[in-house]
Design an enzyme around this catalytic site. Structure first.
Site, PDB file in Angstrom:
ATOM      1  N   GLY A 181       0.846  -1.198   0.000  1.00 23.91           N
ATOM      2  CA  GLY A 181       0.000   0.000   0.000  1.00 23.91           C
ATOM      3  C   GLY A 181       0.876   1.240   0.000  1.00 23.91           C
TER       4      GLY A 181
ATOM      5  N   SER B  68      -5.207   1.219  -0.226  1.00 28.21           N
ATOM      6  CA  SER B  68      -4.947   2.655  -0.323  1.00 28.21           C
ATOM      7  C   SER B  68      -5.638   3.266  -1.539  1.00 28.21           C
ATOM      8  CB  SER B  68      -3.447   2.918  -0.430  1.00 28.21           C
ATOM      9  OG  SER B  68      -2.785   2.558   0.751  1.00 28.21           O
TER      10      SER B  68
ATOM     11  N   HIS C 146     -17.019   5.179  10.322  1.00 27.58           N
ATOM     12  CA  HIS C 146     -17.219   6.304   9.411  1.00 27.58           C
ATOM     13  C   HIS C 146     -18.714   6.586   9.307  1.00 27.58           C
ATOM     14  CE1 HIS C 146     -17.135   8.866   5.906  1.00 27.58           C
ATOM     15  NE2 HIS C 146     -15.828   8.851   5.899  1.00 27.58           N
TER      16      HIS C 146
ATOM     17  N   ARG D 266     -19.629  15.711   2.686  1.00 23.05           N
ATOM     18  CA  ARG D 266     -20.056  16.679   3.696  1.00 23.05           C
ATOM     19  C   ARG D 266     -19.134  17.883   3.660  1.00 23.05           C
ATOM     20  NH1 ARG D 266     -19.240  13.683   8.507  1.00 23.05           N
ATOM     21  NH2 ARG D 266     -18.309  12.126   7.162  1.00 23.05           N
TER      22      ARG D 266
ATOM     23  N   SER E  77      -4.953  10.014   7.329  1.00 20.41           N
ATOM     24  CA  SER E  77      -4.359   8.702   7.171  1.00 20.41           C
ATOM     25  C   SER E  77      -3.487   8.608   5.934  1.00 20.41           C
ATOM     26  CB  SER E  77      -5.471   7.670   7.123  1.00 20.41           C
ATOM     27  OG  SER E  77      -4.947   6.456   6.733  1.00 20.41           O
TER      28      SER E  77
HETATM   29  C1  LIG Z   1     -12.968   3.337   1.687  1.00 21.07           C
HETATM   30  C2  LIG Z   1     -11.855   4.071   2.357  1.00 21.07           C
HETATM   31  C3  LIG Z   1     -11.654   5.415   2.088  1.00 21.07           C
HETATM   32  C4  LIG Z   1     -10.622   6.110   2.685  1.00 21.07           C
HETATM   33  N1  LIG Z   1     -10.470   7.424   2.397  1.00 21.07           N
HETATM   34  C5  LIG Z   1      -9.465   8.101   2.985  1.00 21.07           C
HETATM   35  C6  LIG Z   1      -9.271   9.479   2.702  1.00 21.07           C
HETATM   36  O1  LIG Z   1     -10.009  10.091   1.936  1.00 21.07           O
HETATM   37  N2  LIG Z   1      -8.252  10.111   3.278  1.00 21.07           N
HETATM   38  C7  LIG Z   1      -7.398   9.468   4.110  1.00 21.07           C
HETATM   39  O2  LIG Z   1      -6.477  10.097   4.580  1.00 21.07           O
HETATM   40  N3  LIG Z   1      -7.555   8.174   4.392  1.00 21.07           N
HETATM   41  C8  LIG Z   1      -8.573   7.472   3.845  1.00 21.07           C
HETATM   42  N4  LIG Z   1      -8.731   6.150   4.155  1.00 21.07           N
HETATM   43  C9  LIG Z   1      -7.764   5.459   4.975  1.00 21.07           C
HETATM   44  C10 LIG Z   1      -6.523   5.115   4.161  1.00 21.07           C
HETATM   45  O3  LIG Z   1      -6.882   4.815   2.844  1.00 21.07           O
HETATM   46  C11 LIG Z   1      -5.800   3.930   4.698  1.00 21.07           C
HETATM   47  O4  LIG Z   1      -5.658   4.041   6.057  1.00 21.07           O
HETATM   48  C12 LIG Z   1      -4.413   3.838   4.107  1.00 21.07           C
HETATM   49  O5  LIG Z   1      -4.489   3.854   2.727  1.00 21.07           O
HETATM   50  C13 LIG Z   1      -3.713   2.606   4.574  1.00 21.07           C
HETATM   51  O6  LIG Z   1      -2.530   2.430   3.818  1.00 21.07           O
HETATM   52  P1  LIG Z   1      -1.531   1.294   4.141  1.00 21.07           P
HETATM   53  O7  LIG Z   1      -0.430   1.436   3.178  1.00 21.07           O
HETATM   54  O8  LIG Z   1      -1.198   1.341   5.567  1.00 21.07           O
HETATM   55  O9  LIG Z   1      -2.303  -0.055   3.936  1.00 21.07           O
HETATM   56  P2  LIG Z   1      -3.048  -0.671   2.660  1.00 21.07           P
HETATM   57  O10 LIG Z   1      -3.165   0.277   1.568  1.00 21.07           O
HETATM   58  O11 LIG Z   1      -4.270  -1.314   3.171  1.00 21.07           O
HETATM   59  O12 LIG Z   1      -2.036  -1.766   2.163  1.00 21.07           O
HETATM   60  C14 LIG Z   1      -1.869  -2.989   2.814  1.00 21.07           C
HETATM   61  C15 LIG Z   1      -0.945  -3.833   1.992  1.00 21.07           C
HETATM   62  O13 LIG Z   1      -0.523  -4.916   2.727  1.00 21.07           O
HETATM   63  C16 LIG Z   1      -0.625  -6.088   1.991  1.00 21.07           C
HETATM   64  N5  LIG Z   1      -0.756  -7.176   2.940  1.00 21.07           N
HETATM   65  C17 LIG Z   1      -1.667  -7.307   3.918  1.00 21.07           C
HETATM   66  N6  LIG Z   1      -1.440  -8.415   4.617  1.00 21.07           N
HETATM   67  C18 LIG Z   1      -0.362  -8.994   4.075  1.00 21.07           C
HETATM   68  C19 LIG Z   1       0.370 -10.168   4.352  1.00 21.07           C
HETATM   69  N7  LIG Z   1       0.045 -10.976   5.347  1.00 21.07           N
HETATM   70  N8  LIG Z   1       1.421 -10.476   3.581  1.00 21.07           N
HETATM   71  C20 LIG Z   1       1.775  -9.677   2.568  1.00 21.07           C
HETATM   72  N9  LIG Z   1       1.145  -8.553   2.270  1.00 21.07           N
HETATM   73  C21 LIG Z   1       0.073  -8.207   3.017  1.00 21.07           C
HETATM   74  C22 LIG Z   1      -1.769  -5.860   1.091  1.00 21.07           C
HETATM   75  O14 LIG Z   1      -1.676  -6.640  -0.049  1.00 21.07           O
HETATM   76  C23 LIG Z   1      -1.581  -4.395   0.757  1.00 21.07           C
HETATM   77  O15 LIG Z   1      -0.692  -4.261  -0.299  1.00 21.07           O
HETATM   78  C24 LIG Z   1      -9.778   5.452   3.577  1.00 21.07           C
HETATM   79  C25 LIG Z   1      -9.978   4.115   3.860  1.00 21.07           C
HETATM   80  C26 LIG Z   1     -11.027   3.435   3.303  1.00 21.07           C
HETATM   81  C27 LIG Z   1     -11.282   2.036   3.712  1.00 21.07           C
END
Ligand SMILES: Cc1cc2nc3c(=O)[nH]c(=O)nc-3n(C[C@H](O)[C@H](O)[C@H](O)COP(=O)(O)OP(=O)(O)OC[C@H]3O[C@@H](n4cnc5c(N)ncnc54)[C@H](O)[C@@H]3O)c2cc1C
Ligand code: HEM
Ligand code: HEM
Ligand code: SF4
Ligand code: F3S
Ligand code: FES
Lengths: 646, 258, 249
Positions: A16, A46, A260, A276, A413
């Protein structure tokens, strides 16, 4: 592919935004980086982020006077003072850099249009003259819980645009990405993490990846709420579960789970807060704007925890709209006009059309608060180092770096993933450059054999009973019913019992499909115990925390209690124990003293110690709490230099 | 962007690029000219609708002013060039063609799916153009055979007078041979060529002009309209040539004469 | 909404392509399943129901289940579509599901689009070739909002692979960049932050793997779930190649 042992310098679990940004930093510093991901990186969750990314650039009229300092204060208020304020400070200072860096990577941020612009503010249509000299700078939209307009956005596809831009840099740097690979356990010798055991989701084969530094960036654990979540189906929280399995690394604040306000009912697909922010309202069954009375100041744009509670209360009071799938409320964005909806909120328009069959320019959108974000996660220090194991890091939603405390502000986030990716990535690279690979093959092969044995046992077990999917559904019902928006001691106690029963049931679960290859059922069965353990950690943390703070709301303890609970929950799971052990640490050095958030209730139990006393205790305690003293903490250096500048 | 080509030298890739543009322009350009010519052809051969006198007057004039001979030569050349260059896109292997056809059929018969569209909310017509392309290839093959035959026949008609007694294109010979049985290949050729030309033009317009032209849904409607009009005119012409119908516009010329 | 809920539920019949390359005993074949339709049921719900109650070995990919991650492309009655976005209510009672062609099969309905897109990105160098290195203390470069919107439009591709799978040419020529690839190239060509000029992209665009591989079957534009203006992209690229005056030396 067939090799059972692979080595690299920096191993990042998760493709992500957080994981990729971290890998870029390491690769740019000359380290060999490898990313493991369940799905091709661009499909990580993400990409689903819609509304925006907070950074105090202050480019449009309604953002005038914004600064990292205001952003910092909003973040701490939003967190209900649960955040680590040092981290929040680093974050607010770095967020503008992260946004501009993304612009540099190619994100098409929506820009300021100099001259007259029409906005909707608190239900009124307003015309604002944007300064011509700001034309072409990155513009902002309003989000909940902020003093200024601060969310930078690319229409309603901010996460998508950001993830694609960041991934393009991963491709450019030639970073190895192994997609359809799942990390299933951490390889460590009790002091140092030396890599992971992974399972290939194409072939079902296990292998080891050994690295100098391992980074957990696996995102949130929303799927422990079953289908009552906005999260992708792949957000199992495996990363946090891996850390918990070590018995050494603690998880922080697992009970802090965000709901949310506006997820599409009943599918749970998110409708961004940007709706909103751009002027949408919430309506009850009588088409009455209940948020105006509930929060006269911020109205629909109070923080998410507050709005979600008002909505849920509204439904409990019988003012929800009845439907075969339960009650819901309405989100009204009709007045924004079709043009606005098909440009700045295009993704929302599409989702309404595809999944609810409505046109938001003409129809009301059925919405209901739904699990959305995991504030808790692998507890790390300012530098992203996990407590207790050298060489293990965590970033992004999987981590509890803890700038969100008990409630994350919308848009913070995405900003966190990139800021943390930068800051922690640099730290990881530094660590990796100073250490050598501890290729302890004995430990590695033992871990590999254990993982293979787990899979084999599952495949060989015969019998009857509920399927893994039924257990998952049962878990979801327990979590939403008893560990949801409004919590109380009795429900939480019964939730703990329910989950423990599910854990027992799961340890004897029988697979229906025993075929070779990836075997989707086996893959899920391997994750499920971790999900159950996380769920128990959430429920027990919530039961133990006898106060209300941010998203954690106890009807039996409705006040925030700074006297006893200005602390962070740490949960460790000793090997072979039936439940996690909880301990607490102070939230961190206080800069902004606890006070009223500016929305929500103003009643609270004041802290007794002075800020000075509290901070002294924190400084002393930090050393004791497993903080690795090997290096000068990166974050503090950052803060110092900023202190001098100020 | 050197990765695509870093095995060969850059100039080779650029020369290839240049070549590809030229090929595309040749196949599209010859197609365009041929298609436009076929509209003219409708009018020329359609002169039979005003009766044999009109037809012969037209033929004689074109031959006497040496318009017909170079035109036939040019069209024949374009025809061959077009066939050669357009055919480079046709998959060489039977298995490949089968796969393509299966895919196109699947898309065409996809059934009841509605694909919601932001541009308007009309229900989706299952995808058609892939199948149209397949048919363009098929009709192209037919045209290659029947068209060559026709062109050679007409070549003989217009060039022999230069060397001898023969009278060139004449309504009597034309009508006689059509009635004698050539009506069948002509009917097939007519259908194929009008289809191939109108679809080809439509494709050409979409391929180069999308963006500032109306949505292709409307372009397709225009294309269909032209197809049916031209096919209609051609059919009537053929009926008259075969002698199964009296020239409907004969009165025009009789009026002038009387 | 309401009339759909009141009519009696249909019994849906699924014909699903099955093959597990990891299993030496597996042969490509079609399996049949039946389930009851529910209101607003998507193929995401239907397939999970089948997997959870009837055949837990069934392989398919979903992640976001909201039509934004591009995981779930599959052939629905012969037409590439996103499973999570396809409502069963819009389909006949018999639903035929096949994996997307043109990609490597992983198992049943699951295909490897990730590798295809990564290779495409590497070949076209699909990242910004910036004019200057990043300066973290500088204000962002200005860009007119109109250009930003135009780039965003091209950036919306979710790499689902539907366009690739629907294209006759892409099915036969593995190195054809197809609509998704060329759309990405066009997106970078349009971006003022990218310093590459006509000469840099000429060889990629003006080739059989590029825009002249396309014969105008137009399926790509019809199946693209994001409704990207792919034909406009093709026409734009074609015209741009002419604009280069063929880059004669
Ligand atoms: C619908 C939605 C809308 C959102 N909108 C916003 C917004 O407008 N603004 C904002 O700031 N935040 C927003 N958020 C929150 C934000 O998108 C997330 O918190 C953030 O993108 C998380 O990023 P990350 O890189 O930590 O994880 P993720 O993007 O979830 O990536 C996780 C990665 O880990 C990998 N993975 C997981 N488990 C394993 C494993 N066991 N082995 C190998 N790989 C694994 C997955 O394949 C993935 O690639 C939103 C969230 C959601 C659900
Ligand atoms: C000699 C036999 C012919 C063959 C084998 C043939 C074949 C083809 C093929 C395969 C194409 C598709 C090429 C592509 O998609 O790039 C095509 C395109 C076309 N043909 Fe023909 N054709 C023939 C004769 C004709 C004739 C007689 C006309 C005019 C009436 C014509 C007009 C066109 C046009 C306008 C196009 C569109 C060009 C494009 O899309 O680039 N063709 N032809
Ligand atoms: C310059 C070249 C051409 C000349 C002078 C020419 C002339 C004629 C003449 C005189 C006829 C009447 C029938 C006959 O005498 O046999 C005819 C008919 C016909 N020609 Fe041509 N032709 C030419 C090119 C073509 C081409 C390239 C095609 C398509 C491939 C074509 C398709 C037909 C058809 C389908 C008919 C049947 C009558 C109709 O319904 O229009 N011709 N042409
Ligand atoms: S262009 Fe459309 S169909 Fe093709 S990959 Fe992108 S989103 Fe999918
Ligand atoms: S389907 Fe294929 S042939 Fe061209 S118009 Fe689309 S790429
Ligand atoms: S599951 Fe993400 S697009 Fe369908």
């Amino acid at each position: 592919m067939t090799s059972q042992l692979i080595t690299t310098d920096v191993l990042v679990i998760g493709g992500g935004l957080a994981g990729e940004r971290c890998a870029i930093e390491a690769a740019a510093a000359g380290q060999d980086a490898m990313i493991l991901s369940l799905v091709p990186p661009r499909r990580s969750h993400s990409c689903a982020a819609q509304g925006g990314m907070q950074a105090a650039l202050g480019n449009c009229v309604k953002a005038e006077g914004d600064s990292p300092d205001v952003h910092f204060q909003d973040t701490v208020r939003g967190s209900d003072w649960g955040a680590d304020q040092e981290v929040a400070r680093i974050f607010a200072e770095e967020a503008p850099i992260a946004v501009r860096e993304l612009a540099h990577y190619g994100v098409p941020w929506t820009r300021v249009r100099g001259g007259k612009n029409k906005y909707f503010i608190k239900g009124e249509s307003v015309e604002i003259d944007e300064a011509l000299e700001n034309d072409g700078l990155i513009t902002h939209r309003d989000f909940g819980g902020t003093a200024k307009w601060r969310a930078c956005y690319a229409a309603a596809g901010t996460g998508h645009a950001a993830l694609y831009a960041v991934d393009s840099q991963v491709v450019r740097l030639g970073i190895t990405v192994r997609d359809r690979v799942e990390a299933v356990s951490l390889v460590h010798d009790g002091r140092r993490c030396i890599g992971v055991v992974a399972r290939c989701l194409r072939t079902g084969k296990h292998f080891c990846v050994l690295a100098k530094a391992t980074v957990i960036a696996t995102g949130g654990y929303g799927r422990i709420y079953g289908r009552y979540t906005t999260n992708a189906t792949i957000n199992y929280g495996t990363g946090a579960a891996l850390a918990l399995d070590t018995g050494i690394v603690p998880l922080g604040n697992m009970e802090a789970v965000q709901f949310h306000p506006t997820a599409l009912s009943p599918s749970g697909i998110l409708i961004t807060e940007g709706c909103r922010g751009d002027g949408g309202y919430l309506l009850d069954r009588n088409l009455h704007r209940f948020m105006v009375n509930a929060e006269p100041e911020k109205q629909e744009l109070a923080s998410r925890d507050v709005v979600s509670r008002h909505m849920e209360q509204c439904i409990k009071d019988g003012n929800g709209v009845d439907s075969p799938n339960g009650s819901h409320l309405w989100l009204d964005i009709r007045h924004l006009g079709e043009k606005h909806l098909t440009t700045k909120l295009l993704e929302v328009f599409d989702i309404c059309r595809d999944f609810a069959g409505i046109n938001p320019a003409h129809d009301l959108i059925p919405v209901r608060p739904t699990q959305h974000y995991s504030m808790g996660g692998v507890r790390v220090n300012k530098d992203g180092e996990a407590y207790g194991l050298a060489g293990l890091y965590a970033v992004g939603e999987a981590a509890c770096w803890d700038m969100h405390g008990f409630n994350r502000l919308g848009g913070n986030s995405l900003a966190e993933t990139l800021v943390a990716g930068r800051v922690v990535g640099a730290r990881v690279a530094e660590y990796a450059s100073l250490t050598t690979l501890h290729a302890n093959t004995e430990v590695a092969f033992a871990a590999l054999a254990a993982a293979e044995a787990r899979a084999t046992t599952l495949l060989q077990r015969e019998g009857t009973g509920r399927s893994v999917y039924e257990i998952r559904d049962a878990l979801g019902e327990v979590m939403i019913g008893k560990v949801g928006i409004f919590r109380n001691g009795d429900d939480l106690k019964s939730a703990v019992e329910d989950i423990r029963a599910l854990i027992d049931e799961c340890s004897n679960v029988v697979l229906r499909h025993k075929g070779p290859g990836a075997n989707p059922e086996l893959a899920f069965a391997l994750r499920l115990p971790g999900m159950l353990r996380l769920a128990l950690t959430v429920a027990m943390g919530a039961l133990a925390r006898t106060e209300s703070r941010g998203a954690h709301f106890r009807t039996d303890f409705p006040l925030r209690n700074d006297r006893e609970w200005l602390s962070r929950t740490l949960a460790r799971w000793q090997p072979d124990a039936g439940a996690p052990t909880l301990s607490y640490e102070p939230v961190g050095l206080l800069d902004l003293p606890p006070g009223h958030r500016g929305y929500g209730s103003d009643e609270r139990i004041e802290m007794q110690a002075t800020i000075g006393e509290y901070n002294d205790a924190v400084s002393a305690g930090q050393v004791g709490e497993g903080r690795l003293a090997t290096f000068e903490p990166f974050g503090s250096r950052l803060r110092q230099s900023q202190g001098e500048a100020r | 962007m050197k990765t695509l080509t870093n095995t060969t030298n850059v100039d080779g890739a650029r020369a290839n690029g240049r070549r590809q543009i030229v090929y595309e322009l040749i196949s599209g350009g010859t197609g365009l000219v041929l298609a436009l010519f076929m509209w003219g052809h409708v009018i020329l051969v359609g002169s039979i609708l005003t009766g044999e006198r009109g037809f012969n007057w037209m033929a004689t004039m074109l031959e006497d002013y040496y318009i017909a001979q170079p035109t036939v030569a040019a069209i024949f050349t374009l025809f061959v060039i077009h066939a050669v260059f357009a055919a480079r896109k046709i998959p060489a292997q039977l298995a490949e063609r089968r796969r393509m056809i299966a895919l196109a059929k699947g898309l065409d018969r996809a059934g009841r799916e509605k694909v919601p569209s932001r541009r308007d909310n009309s229900p989706f017509v299952p995808h058609l153009e892939s199948m149209l392309w397949i048919w363009q290839v098929r009709t192209g093959m037919v045209i290659l055979v029947l068209g060559s035959f026709h062109l050679i026949l007409l070549g003989v008609d217009v060039f022999t007078p230069l060397f001898g007694e023969h009278a060139g294109i004449e309504s009597t010979t034309s009508m006689a041979r059509v009635a004698a049985g050539l009506w069948l290949p002509y009917a097939i050729l007519l259908l194929c060529v009008e289809f191939h030309a109108s679809v080809g033009l439509y494709r050409l317009v979409v391929k180069w002009g999308s963006g500032f032209l109306p949505h292709r849904r409307y372009l397709h409607r225009i294309e269909q309209f032209i197809f049916w009009v031209v096919l209609g005119l051609g059919t009537i012409t053929l009926l008259v040539l075969a002698g199964w119908m009296s020239p409907p516009l004969e009165f025009l010329l009789t009026d002038v004469a009387s | 909404m309401s009339d759909k809920e009141t009519t009696a539920p249909r019994r849906l019949r699924f014909e699903i392509f099955r093959f597990n390359p990891e299993d030496p005993e597996s042969e490509p074949h079609i399996d049949f399943f039946e389930i009851n339709e529910r209101p607003y049921m998507t193929l995401y719900m239907a397939l999970n129901e089948i997997r959870e109650t009837q055949d837990s070995g069934l392989q398919f990919d979903f992640a976001c289940r909201s039509a934004i991650c591009g995981s779930c492309g599959m052939l629905v009655n012969g037409r590439p579509a996103l499973g999570c976005r396809t409502l069963t209510g819009d389909l006949p009672e018999t639903i035929r599901l096949h994996p997307l062609p043109a990609f490597k099969l992983i198992g049943d309905l699951s295909v490897d689009t990730g590798t295809w897109f990564r290779e495409m990105a590497e070949r076209t160098e699909a990242w910004i070739h910036e004019q200057q290195p990043f300066d973290k203390d500088a204000q962002e470069e200005r860009m007119s909002d109109d250009i930003a919107q135009a780039i965003y439009e091209g950036d919306r591709c979710i790499e689902c692979g539907c366009c690739v799978a629907s294209c006759g040419v892409a099915n036969l020529k593995p190195d054809f960049l197809a609509a998704a690839g060329l759309n990405r190239v066009a997106r970078f060509m349009m971006d003022p932050r990218d310093k590459r000029d006509d000469a840099d992209w000429f060889e990629v665009v003006a080739s059989e793997q590029g825009v002249f591989g396309c014969v105008g079957m137009m399926a790509c534009a019809d199946v693209c779930p994001k409704e990207l203006p792919l034909l406009e992209v093709y026409a734009y690229l074609r015209r741009r190649t002419l604009g280069t005056k063929f880059l004669a030396d």
